[in-house]
Structures are given as structure tokens and as C-alpha cells.
Design a protein around this motif. Structure first.
Motif, PDB file in Angstrom:
ATOM      1  N   GLN A  14     -29.827 -33.129 -10.238  1.00  0.00           N
ATOM      2  CA  GLN A  14     -29.104 -34.333  -9.811  1.00  0.00           C
ATOM      3  C   GLN A  14     -28.709 -34.252  -8.336  1.00  0.00           C
ATOM      4  O   GLN A  14     -28.095 -35.159  -7.789  1.00  0.00           O
ATOM      5  CB  GLN A  14     -27.856 -34.541 -10.674  1.00  0.00           C
ATOM      6  CG  GLN A  14     -28.166 -34.881 -12.120  1.00  0.00           C
ATOM      7  CD  GLN A  14     -28.743 -36.261 -12.271  1.00  0.00           C
ATOM      8  OE1 GLN A  14     -28.270 -37.210 -11.665  1.00  0.00           O
ATOM      9  NE2 GLN A  14     -29.782 -36.379 -13.076  1.00  0.00           N
ATOM     10  N   GLY A  15     -29.022 -33.116  -7.679  1.00  0.00           N
ATOM     11  CA  GLY A  15     -28.754 -32.963  -6.251  1.00  0.00           C
ATOM     12  C   GLY A  15     -27.298 -32.688  -5.913  1.00  0.00           C
ATOM     13  O   GLY A  15     -26.864 -32.908  -4.781  1.00  0.00           O
ATOM     14  N   LYS A  16     -26.555 -32.174  -6.865  1.00  0.00           N
ATOM     15  CA  LYS A  16     -25.134 -31.869  -6.632  1.00  0.00           C
ATOM     16  C   LYS A  16     -24.965 -30.412  -6.211  1.00  0.00           C
ATOM     17  O   LYS A  16     -25.650 -29.534  -6.721  1.00  0.00           O
ATOM     18  CB  LYS A  16     -24.313 -32.104  -7.906  1.00  0.00           C
ATOM     19  CG  LYS A  16     -24.470 -33.471  -8.531  1.00  0.00           C
ATOM     20  CD  LYS A  16     -23.812 -34.536  -7.721  1.00  0.00           C
ATOM     21  CE  LYS A  16     -23.889 -35.859  -8.474  1.00  0.00           C
ATOM     22  NZ  LYS A  16     -23.399 -36.953  -7.708  1.00  0.00           N
ATOM     23  N   PRO A  17     -24.035 -30.120  -5.288  1.00  0.00           N
ATOM     24  CA  PRO A  17     -23.778 -28.733  -4.905  1.00  0.00           C
ATOM     25  C   PRO A  17     -23.045 -27.994  -6.026  1.00  0.00           C
ATOM     26  O   PRO A  17     -22.159 -28.564  -6.666  1.00  0.00           O
ATOM     27  CB  PRO A  17     -22.900 -28.861  -3.663  1.00  0.00           C
ATOM     28  CG  PRO A  17     -22.230 -30.180  -3.804  1.00  0.00           C
ATOM     29  CD  PRO A  17     -23.207 -31.066  -4.546  1.00  0.00           C
ATOM     30  N   CYS A  18     -23.442 -26.764  -6.270  1.00  0.00           N
ATOM     31  CA  CYS A  18     -22.790 -26.012  -7.337  1.00  0.00           C
ATOM     32  C   CYS A  18     -22.843 -24.513  -7.116  1.00  0.00           C
ATOM     33  O   CYS A  18     -21.859 -23.827  -7.339  1.00  0.00           O
ATOM     34  CB  CYS A  18     -23.435 -26.352  -8.681  1.00  0.00           C
ATOM     35  SG  CYS A  18     -22.735 -25.469 -10.093  1.00  0.00           S
ATOM     36  N   GLY A  19     -23.961 -23.988  -6.694  1.00  0.00           N
ATOM     37  CA  GLY A  19     -24.137 -22.545  -6.710  1.00  0.00           C
ATOM     38  C   GLY A  19     -24.537 -22.174  -8.119  1.00  0.00           C
ATOM     39  O   GLY A  19     -25.492 -22.695  -8.662  1.00  0.00           O
ATOM     40  N   LYS A  20     -23.751 -21.322  -8.744  1.00  0.00           N
ATOM     41  CA  LYS A  20     -24.023 -20.886 -10.113  1.00  0.00           C
ATOM     42  C   LYS A  20     -22.927 -21.426 -11.033  1.00  0.00           C
ATOM     43  O   LYS A  20     -21.754 -21.448 -10.661  1.00  0.00           O
ATOM     44  CB  LYS A  20     -24.033 -19.356 -10.154  1.00  0.00           C
ATOM     45  CG  LYS A  20     -24.319 -18.789 -11.506  1.00  0.00           C
ATOM     46  CD  LYS A  20     -24.350 -17.275 -11.468  1.00  0.00           C
ATOM     47  CE  LYS A  20     -24.601 -16.743 -12.864  1.00  0.00           C
ATOM     48  NZ  LYS A  20     -24.590 -15.286 -12.899  1.00  0.00           N
TER      49      LYS A  20
END
Length: 79
Positions: free
Chosen positions: A36-42
């Protein structure tokens, strides 16, 4: 791409019924958030709220609610 997303959603939706999701579910949620193109990392933790409804906590401090409707459409919203 749609097939991959469908497989990921299926894996998330068929995850364990326990309150705290498994490592496998966290990885699936991480994939959905990334698609979805959202920033998260892990994804470091998650909680199942209902069928097809999860809260995912990310290593970068973001949290998302990940849901899928009856048609398989996925929604990732910041919390």
C-alpha cells in the motif's frame, strides 16, 4: 500484482484466532502495508480485532489498521 495481494490478504485473514498474532501474520501484515506504499519498517507486533481486521505496530513508530472487506479490498489506515 493483484494475485499477490489476494494471497497476502488470504494469509492475513486465515491467521490464528488468538488475540496476539503470530510472526507469520506479522510478516503478512508487513507485506500488505508495503504494497500500500505506507512507511513501516518491520511489523513488531499486531493484534487481531475481528475477522479481517488487525492493528499492526511498526518498528518506525507507525501503527496501522489493516482491514479487508467481503470483496477482498484492503484498507490500510494510520492509527
Amino acid at each position: 500484482m493483484k494475485t499477490l495481494l489476494t494471497m497476502v490478504i488470504a494469509a492475513v485473514c486465515l491467521g490464528p484466532a488468538a488475540t496476539m498474532a503470530s510472526d507469520r501474520t506479522n510478516k503478512d501484515l508487513q507485506a500488505v502495508i508495503a504494497l500500500q506504499g505506507k512507511p513501516c519498517g518491520k511489523v513488531t507486533g499486531s493484534k487481531r480485532l475481528a475477522e479481517n481486521d488487525y492493528i499492526a505496530n511498526c518498528s518506525d513508530g507507525n501503527s496501522y489498521r489493516v482491514t479487508a472487506n467481503a470483496n477482498g479490498r484492503v484498507s490500510v489506515t494510520p492509527q
